[in-house]
Scaffold this motif. Structure first.
Motif, PDB file in Angstrom:
ATOM      1  N   VAL A 107       3.153   1.598  -3.399  1.00  0.00           N
ATOM      2  CA  VAL A 107       3.207   0.786  -2.180  1.00  0.00           C
ATOM      3  C   VAL A 107       3.199  -0.699  -2.538  1.00  0.00           C
ATOM      4  CG1 VAL A 107       1.915   0.117  -0.112  1.00  0.00           C
ATOM      5  CG2 VAL A 107       2.207   2.534  -0.673  1.00  0.00           C
ATOM      6  N   ALA A 108       2.336  -1.093  -3.461  1.00  0.00           N
ATOM      7  CA  ALA A 108       2.262  -2.498  -3.872  1.00  0.00           C
ATOM      8  C   ALA A 108       3.541  -2.935  -4.590  1.00  0.00           C
ATOM      9  CB  ALA A 108       1.048  -2.707  -4.775  1.00  0.00           C
ATOM     10  N   LEU A 109       4.081  -2.059  -5.453  1.00  0.00           N
ATOM     11  CA  LEU A 109       5.307  -2.403  -6.180  1.00  0.00           C
ATOM     12  C   LEU A 109       6.499  -2.535  -5.238  1.00  0.00           C
ATOM     13  CD1 LEU A 109       4.939  -0.125  -9.335  1.00  0.00           C
ATOM     14  CD2 LEU A 109       4.877  -2.628  -9.275  1.00  0.00           C
ATOM     15  N   SER A 110       6.569  -1.668  -4.232  1.00  0.00           N
ATOM     16  CA  SER A 110       7.662  -1.733  -3.282  1.00  0.00           C
ATOM     17  C   SER A 110       7.584  -3.004  -2.438  1.00  0.00           C
ATOM     18  CB  SER A 110       7.658  -0.497  -2.376  1.00  0.00           C
ATOM     19  OG  SER A 110       8.744  -0.504  -1.488  1.00  0.00           O
ATOM     20  N   ASP A 111       6.377  -3.373  -2.032  1.00  0.00           N
ATOM     21  CA  ASP A 111       6.206  -4.608  -1.258  1.00  0.00           C
ATOM     22  C   ASP A 111       6.577  -5.839  -2.089  1.00  0.00           C
ATOM     23  OD1 ASP A 111       5.344  -3.140   0.888  1.00  0.00           O
ATOM     24  OD2 ASP A 111       3.209  -3.437   0.494  1.00  0.00           O
ATOM     25  N   GLN A 112       6.243  -5.809  -3.387  1.00  0.00           N
ATOM     26  CA  GLN A 112       6.440  -6.985  -4.228  1.00  0.00           C
ATOM     27  C   GLN A 112       7.862  -7.114  -4.747  1.00  0.00           C
ATOM     28  OE1 GLN A 112       3.797  -7.100  -7.583  1.00  0.00           O
ATOM     29  NE2 GLN A 112       4.587  -9.050  -8.351  1.00  0.00           N
ATOM     30  N   HIS A 113       8.448  -6.010  -5.190  1.00  0.00           N
ATOM     31  CA  HIS A 113       9.737  -6.091  -5.879  1.00  0.00           C
ATOM     32  C   HIS A 113      10.925  -5.579  -5.059  1.00  0.00           C
ATOM     33  CE1 HIS A 113       7.775  -7.272  -9.601  1.00  0.00           C
ATOM     34  NE2 HIS A 113       6.952  -6.253  -9.497  1.00  0.00           N
ATOM     35  N   CYS A 114      10.669  -4.668  -4.124  1.00  0.00           N
ATOM     36  CA  CYS A 114      11.774  -4.134  -3.312  1.00  0.00           C
ATOM     37  C   CYS A 114      11.838  -4.771  -1.935  1.00  0.00           C
ATOM     38  CB  CYS A 114      11.645  -2.615  -3.187  1.00  0.00           C
ATOM     39  SG  CYS A 114      11.646  -1.733  -4.764  1.00  0.00           S
ATOM     40  N   GLN A 115      10.819  -5.562  -1.577  1.00  0.00           N
ATOM     41  CA  GLN A 115      10.746  -6.217  -0.271  1.00  0.00           C
ATOM     42  C   GLN A 115      10.913  -5.229   0.886  1.00  0.00           C
ATOM     43  OE1 GLN A 115      12.752  -7.944  -2.811  1.00  0.00           O
ATOM     44  NE2 GLN A 115      10.767  -8.872  -3.221  1.00  0.00           N
ATOM     45  N   ARG A 116      10.316  -4.083   0.739  1.00  0.00           N
ATOM     46  CA  ARG A 116      10.335  -3.105   1.826  1.00  0.00           C
ATOM     47  C   ARG A 116       9.091  -2.239   1.727  1.00  0.00           C
ATOM     48  NH1 ARG A 116      12.133   2.222   0.574  1.00  0.00           N
ATOM     49  NH2 ARG A 116      12.690   2.487  -1.634  1.00  0.00           N
ATOM     50  N   SER A 117       8.718  -1.676   2.866  1.00  0.00           N
ATOM     51  CA  SER A 117       7.567  -0.794   2.907  1.00  0.00           C
ATOM     52  C   SER A 117       8.005   0.636   2.614  1.00  0.00           C
ATOM     53  CB  SER A 117       6.882  -0.854   4.282  1.00  0.00           C
ATOM     54  OG  SER A 117       6.407  -2.165   4.543  1.00  0.00           O
ATOM     55  N   LEU A 118       7.224   1.312   1.808  1.00  0.00           N
ATOM     56  CA  LEU A 118       7.543   2.700   1.499  1.00  0.00           C
ATOM     57  C   LEU A 118       7.328   3.576   2.724  1.00  0.00           C
ATOM     58  CD1 LEU A 118       6.142   3.474  -2.075  1.00  0.00           C
ATOM     59  CD2 LEU A 118       8.513   3.386  -1.341  1.00  0.00           C
ATOM     60  N   ASN A 119       8.166   4.572   2.846  1.00  0.00           N
ATOM     61  CA  ASN A 119       8.023   5.542   3.919  1.00  0.00           C
ATOM     62  C   ASN A 119       7.073   6.632   3.453  1.00  0.00           C
ATOM     63  OD1 ASN A 119       8.345   7.016   6.237  1.00  0.00           O
ATOM     64  ND2 ASN A 119      10.384   7.798   5.722  1.00  0.00           N
ATOM     65  N   LEU A 120       5.885   6.673   4.050  1.00  0.00           N
ATOM     66  CA  LEU A 120       4.862   7.639   3.673  1.00  0.00           C
ATOM     67  C   LEU A 120       4.636   8.628   4.806  1.00  0.00           C
ATOM     68  CD1 LEU A 120       2.183   5.310   2.038  1.00  0.00           C
ATOM     69  CD2 LEU A 120       4.128   6.437   0.957  1.00  0.00           C
ATOM     70  N   GLN A 121       4.339   9.860   4.416  1.00  0.00           N
ATOM     71  CA  GLN A 121       4.101  10.906   5.403  1.00  0.00           C
ATOM     72  C   GLN A 121       2.993  11.823   4.900  1.00  0.00           C
ATOM     73  OE1 GLN A 121       7.633  12.883   7.093  1.00  0.00           O
ATOM     74  NE2 GLN A 121       6.634  14.842   6.760  1.00  0.00           N
ATOM     75  N   ASN A 122       2.104  12.199   5.800  1.00  0.00           N
ATOM     76  CA  ASN A 122       1.011  13.126   5.496  1.00  0.00           C
ATOM     77  C   ASN A 122       0.050  12.556   4.452  1.00  0.00           C
ATOM     78  OD1 ASN A 122       1.944  15.169   7.285  1.00  0.00           O
ATOM     79  ND2 ASN A 122       3.409  15.858   5.737  1.00  0.00           N
ATOM     80  N   PHE A 123      -0.319  11.291   4.624  1.00  0.00           N
ATOM     81  CA  PHE A 123      -1.349  10.660   3.804  1.00  0.00           C
ATOM     82  C   PHE A 123      -2.432  10.109   4.719  1.00  0.00           C
ATOM     83  CE2 PHE A 123       2.078  10.436   0.656  1.00  0.00           C
ATOM     84  CZ  PHE A 123       1.397  10.755  -0.512  1.00  0.00           C
ATOM     85  N   ASP A 124      -3.636  10.028   4.179  1.00  0.00           N
ATOM     86  CA  ASP A 124      -4.722   9.356   4.889  1.00  0.00           C
ATOM     87  C   ASP A 124      -4.576   7.860   4.625  1.00  0.00           C
ATOM     88  OD1 ASP A 124      -7.083   8.366   5.934  1.00  0.00           O
ATOM     89  OD2 ASP A 124      -8.210  10.167   5.395  1.00  0.00           O
ATOM     90  N   TRP A 125      -4.143   7.118   5.629  1.00  0.00           N
ATOM     91  CA  TRP A 125      -3.800   5.711   5.439  1.00  0.00           C
ATOM     92  C   TRP A 125      -5.004   4.881   5.028  1.00  0.00           C
ATOM     93  CZ3 TRP A 125       0.703   3.810   4.523  1.00  0.00           C
ATOM     94  CH2 TRP A 125       0.899   2.441   4.575  1.00  0.00           C
ATOM     95  N   ALA A 126      -6.219   5.340   5.339  1.00  0.00           N
ATOM     96  CA  ALA A 126      -7.413   4.581   4.955  1.00  0.00           C
ATOM     97  C   ALA A 126      -7.547   4.491   3.448  1.00  0.00           C
ATOM     98  CB  ALA A 126      -8.652   5.251   5.542  1.00  0.00           C
ATOM     99  N   TYR A 127      -6.963   5.443   2.718  1.00  0.00           N
ATOM    100  CA  TYR A 127      -7.039   5.424   1.261  1.00  0.00           C
ATOM    101  C   TYR A 127      -5.790   4.821   0.629  1.00  0.00           C
ATOM    102  CZ  TYR A 127     -10.929   8.562   2.077  1.00  0.00           C
ATOM    103  OH  TYR A 127     -12.095   9.098   2.513  1.00  0.00           O
ATOM    104  N   ILE A 128      -4.753   4.611   1.398  1.00  0.00           N
ATOM    105  CA  ILE A 128      -3.563   3.952   0.876  1.00  0.00           C
ATOM    106  C   ILE A 128      -3.756   2.442   0.869  1.00  0.00           C
ATOM    107  CG2 ILE A 128      -1.107   3.555   1.225  1.00  0.00           C
ATOM    108  CD1 ILE A 128      -1.788   6.345   0.239  1.00  0.00           C
ATOM    109  N   LYS A 129      -4.255   1.911   1.960  1.00  0.00           N
ATOM    110  CA  LYS A 129      -4.544   0.480   2.042  1.00  0.00           C
ATOM    111  C   LYS A 129      -5.958   0.301   2.577  1.00  0.00           C
ATOM    112  CE  LYS A 129      -0.025  -1.703   2.373  1.00  0.00           C
ATOM    113  NZ  LYS A 129       0.810  -2.672   3.095  1.00  0.00           N
ATOM    114  N   PRO A 130      -6.960   0.388   1.687  1.00  0.00           N
ATOM    115  CA  PRO A 130      -8.342   0.215   2.134  1.00  0.00           C
ATOM    116  C   PRO A 130      -8.582  -1.194   2.629  1.00  0.00           C
ATOM    117  CG  PRO A 130      -8.222   0.210  -0.254  1.00  0.00           C
ATOM    118  CD  PRO A 130      -6.856   0.597   0.251  1.00  0.00           C
ATOM    119  N   THR A 131      -9.559  -1.333   3.512  1.00  0.00           N
ATOM    120  CA  THR A 131      -9.857  -2.642   4.075  1.00  0.00           C
ATOM    121  C   THR A 131     -10.384  -3.569   2.986  1.00  0.00           C
ATOM    122  OG1 THR A 131     -12.107  -1.968   4.632  1.00  0.00           O
ATOM    123  CG2 THR A 131     -10.405  -1.602   6.302  1.00  0.00           C
TER     124      THR A 131
END
Length: 230
Positions: free
Chosen positions: A172-196
């Motif tokens: 997710v971090a690499l896609s935001d930094q180098h691909c300038q796009r958000s990854l399409n994620l499905q069936n993940f607990d978002w609290a653990y993908i981008k913790p506060t």
């Protein structure tokens, strides 16, 4: 009272092994769950070795990797690397053990000895730009498997669920930094993908004190007397 305490001492070890649902996990601090998540720690020596023999010759930098389970022999790793032109690649790296025979000594008295070496080879390579979806399959169970959707779907089984989330966070971090796009994620607990930031930016000492606090609560809970039925 002592008999009640001893009778319920078995509760404590199991409290750290309970598989909780997504709704319950979202109420617990991120660092607390990941600190008790099982999974082998990846050695920095292994990272340096793969960087030296596999990625540096191709002018790439190894950013993140996890060990995965594959049907073929040898150890396997899912790696994310960045090239000088900022292209991010995902690759399956296979580590095989090879045994070679070395000759030493003079021509008249030459001896042979065996040398065991690890050989790293990239078996599959994709571009992060071509990744259309990452499917975590089921966010409500501790499932180490996930699906990478390229032209074809590639099933990956990490050694633990915490390793799976660690790698997806890196992507997710690499896609935001180098691909300038958000990854399409499905069936993940978002609290653990981008913790506060409240939990992710804490210092190590504060995190350790919080873990000790929760451990103390578990100990106190195990020592509480249970009222007997009348």
């Amino acid at each position: 009272m002592w008999s009640d305490q001893r009778k319920h001492q078995h509760i404590l070890p199991h409290l750290c092994q309970v598989s909780v649902s997504s709704s319950v996990r979202s109420q617990l601090p991120f660092f607390f769950l990941t600190s008790f998540s099982p999974g082998p720690g990846m050695s920095s020596l292994l990272r340096e070795e793969m960087q030296r023999v596999l990625f540096r010759p191709g002018k790439q930098r190894l950013v993140e990797f996890i060990e995965i389970e594959e049907p073929t022999h040898g150890r396997h790793f899912l790696c994310a690397s960045v090239a000088k032109n900022k292209v991010v690649q995902l690759s399956i790296v296979r580590c095989q053990i090879s045994q070679t025979t070395l000759k030493s000594g003079s021509k008249k008295s030459r001896t042979k000895r065996s040398c065991i070496q690890e050989c790293y080879r990239r078996a599959e390579v994709w571009s992060l730009q071509d990744l259309t979806l990452i499917d975590g399959r089921d966010p409500d169970v501790d499932d180490p498997c996930f699906l990478l959707h390229f032209d074809k779907v590639r099933t990956v089984k990490a050694v633990s669920c915490s390793a799976k989330y660690a790698f997806v966070r890196a992507l997710v971090a690499l896609s935001d930094q180098h691909c300038q796009r958000s990854l399409n994620l499905q069936n993940f607990d978002w609290a653990y993908i981008k913790p506060t930031s409240f939990y992710s930016n804490r210092g190590d000492c504060v995190v350790l004190s919080q873990i000790c606090f929760y451990a103390l609560n578990l100990v106190c809970l195990s020592m509480c007397p249970v009222p007997l039925d009348a």
